[in-house]
Design a protein around this motif. Structure first.
Motif, PDB file in Angstrom:
ATOM      1  N   TYR A  62     170.931  45.337 110.990  1.00  0.00           N
ATOM      2  CA  TYR A  62     170.565  46.024 111.857  1.00  0.00           C
ATOM      3  C   TYR A  62     169.645  46.952 112.195  1.00  0.00           C
ATOM      4  O   TYR A  62     169.170  47.669 110.939  1.00  0.00           O
ATOM      5  CB  TYR A  62     171.616  47.226 112.550  1.00  0.00           C
ATOM      6  N   LEU A  63     169.105  46.360 113.458  1.00  0.00           N
ATOM      7  CA  LEU A  63     167.490  48.282 113.668  1.00  0.00           C
ATOM      8  C   LEU A  63     167.784  48.882 114.589  1.00  0.00           C
ATOM      9  O   LEU A  63     168.312  48.817 116.074  1.00  0.00           O
ATOM     10  CB  LEU A  63     166.233  47.380 114.007  1.00  0.00           C
ATOM     11  N   LYS A  64     168.088  50.485 114.347  1.00  0.00           N
ATOM     12  CA  LYS A  64     168.547  51.599 115.303  1.00  0.00           C
ATOM     13  C   LYS A  64     167.300  52.194 115.580  1.00  0.00           C
ATOM     14  O   LYS A  64     166.773  52.328 114.532  1.00  0.00           O
ATOM     15  CB  LYS A  64     169.322  52.362 114.329  1.00  0.00           C
ATOM     16  N   LEU A  65     167.752  52.412 116.727  1.00  0.00           N
ATOM     17  CA  LEU A  65     166.220  53.060 117.598  1.00  0.00           C
ATOM     18  C   LEU A  65     166.984  54.293 118.128  1.00  0.00           C
ATOM     19  O   LEU A  65     167.702  54.491 119.195  1.00  0.00           O
ATOM     20  CB  LEU A  65     164.591  52.226 118.066  1.00  0.00           C
ATOM     21  N   ASP A  66     165.642  55.200 118.617  1.00  0.00           N
ATOM     22  CA  ASP A  66     166.035  56.391 119.800  1.00  0.00           C
ATOM     23  C   ASP A  66     164.733  56.668 119.952  1.00  0.00           C
ATOM     24  O   ASP A  66     163.466  56.864 119.054  1.00  0.00           O
ATOM     25  CB  ASP A  66     167.061  57.405 119.462  1.00  0.00           C
ATOM     26  N   VAL A  67     164.504  58.074 121.265  1.00  0.00           N
ATOM     27  CA  VAL A  67     163.232  57.775 121.732  1.00  0.00           C
ATOM     28  C   VAL A  67     163.428  59.867 121.207  1.00  0.00           C
ATOM     29  O   VAL A  67     164.557  60.525 121.516  1.00  0.00           O
ATOM     30  CB  VAL A  67     163.393  57.694 122.897  1.00  0.00           C
ATOM     31  N   ARG A  68     161.950  60.109 120.731  1.00  0.00           N
ATOM     32  CA  ARG A  68     162.074  61.856 120.046  1.00  0.00           C
ATOM     33  C   ARG A  68     161.919  62.537 121.818  1.00  0.00           C
ATOM     34  O   ARG A  68     161.482  62.184 122.314  1.00  0.00           O
ATOM     35  CB  ARG A  68     160.990  61.656 119.301  1.00  0.00           C
TER      36      ARG A  68
END
Length: 334
Positions: free
Chosen positions: A131-137
């Motif tokens: 999995y690749l988990k991302l979120d915006v700063r």
């Protein structure tokens, strides 16, 4: 996509404004501002109708306060009249925002929500190795006003409606030309729409089949680690160039090691509460028990507040978790 026009009359329709009032007052019918508004309801709704038809809406009267769970955030509570305006707008505009969303976007949408996103994440974790988990700063703080206005201009054509949206956007800044107020109904729609183009890019251009987004929390799954690395580079460039935002450091890991998502650690065939989520549950339950014991809350209020806590707990799979967590409710809980 063809732009939508001629919505102002629908938004200003007296029946829509009355519906907006009843939606806005839900859960706070005895608040002083609500009671005052209701005491002169016909006059207030007629005034709001005139504001909408002319575009001369009164916005920006915020009451600010902070919450500290799960992290410190500044909440902006709009004046009740503005809340009625927001509901009136979204009663009519909702389907036009909705048609831009993909099925894998779960926040602030009917029939979706946090638990549906969690369920889909669990299913994907069962079927993929990575999995690749991302979120915006600082997502809400960093949303760029110019980008939002451009996006809305591609979706709606009515100049009066766009002018109202612009006034709402410009009524708040975390820093120059950036920021949406957390707590506004319109902010939820604008923020969700802000990332809808990225959703289409991930699905259509990057051809990622297993993808879930809950507001700015995004997860991609694959059996090919290299494909996720390539996706990370492409998404980072897209976010920086088109949205003028930055991502937090990405998490690329095996699904077997667990995915931290929405307060849970999701692994193939199981989901457990993360430590902070467990401690937060204990604190909130102890506080609710104390308010009930002191008489500050009646049984109905207590039930209304603790039911969501137990719902959150109930989506974890560990056998006996409920009783194990409840044992924390005592003098040594922290």
């Amino acid at each position: 996509m063809k732009r939508t026009n001629h919505l102002i009359e629908q938004i200003a329709d007296p029946d829509n404004l009355r519906l907006a009032f009843w939606k806005a007052r839900k859960g706070k019918s005895h608040a002083p501002g609500v009671e005052a508004y209701r005491a002169a309801l016909d006059v207030n709704l007629q005034g709001l109708r005139e504001q909408i038809l002319t575009g001369l809406v009164e916005v920006g009267k915020y009451h600010y306060f902070k919450v500290y769970e799960p992290k410190e955030r500044k909440i902006c509570a709009a004046a009740f009249g503005e809340q009625v305006l927001h509901h009136a707008l979204m009663n009519v505009c909702h389907p036009h925002f909705e048609r831009c969303q993909i099925s894998d976007s779960y926040a602030s949408r009917k029939g979706k929500g946090m638990y549906a996103a969690l369920g889909q994440a669990r299913r994907y974790s069962c079927n993929h190795r990575w999995y690749l988990k991302l979120d915006v700063r600082k997502f809400f703080e960093s949303v760029h006003h110019g980008v939002v206005r451009e996006q809305l201009g591609r979706l709606f054509k009515d100049p009066t409606l766009l002018d109202i949206f612009e006034k709402i956007i410009d009524s708040y800044e975390a820093c120059p030309e950036r920021g949406l107020p957390i707590g506004n109904l319109t902010s939820q729609y604008f923020a969700n729409h802000y990332l809808s183009g990225l959703d289409h890019f991930v699905k259509r251009d990057l051809r990622i089949k297993a993808y879930v987004r809950y507001m700015d929390d995004m997860v991609l799954w694959s059996d090919d680690k290299a494909a996720l690395k390539n996706a990370l580079g492409a998404i980072t460039e897209w976010v920086e160039k088109r949205l003028l935002c930055t991502l937090k450091p990405a998490q690329l890991n095996r699904t077997a090691n667990g995915l931290p998502f929405l307060g849970y650690r999701v692994q193939p065939y199981s989901a457990r509460l993360l430590g902070p989520s467990k401690r937060r549950f204990v604190r909130k339950l102890r506080r609710a028990d104390a308010l009930l014991d002191s008489g500050a809350w009646g049984q109905a209020m207590y039930q209304r507040r603790v039911t969501p806590l137990y719902a959150f707990l109930g989506h974890a799979d560990t056998v006996g978790l409920r009783s194990a967590v409840l044992r924390f409710v005592g003098p040594d809980a922290n």
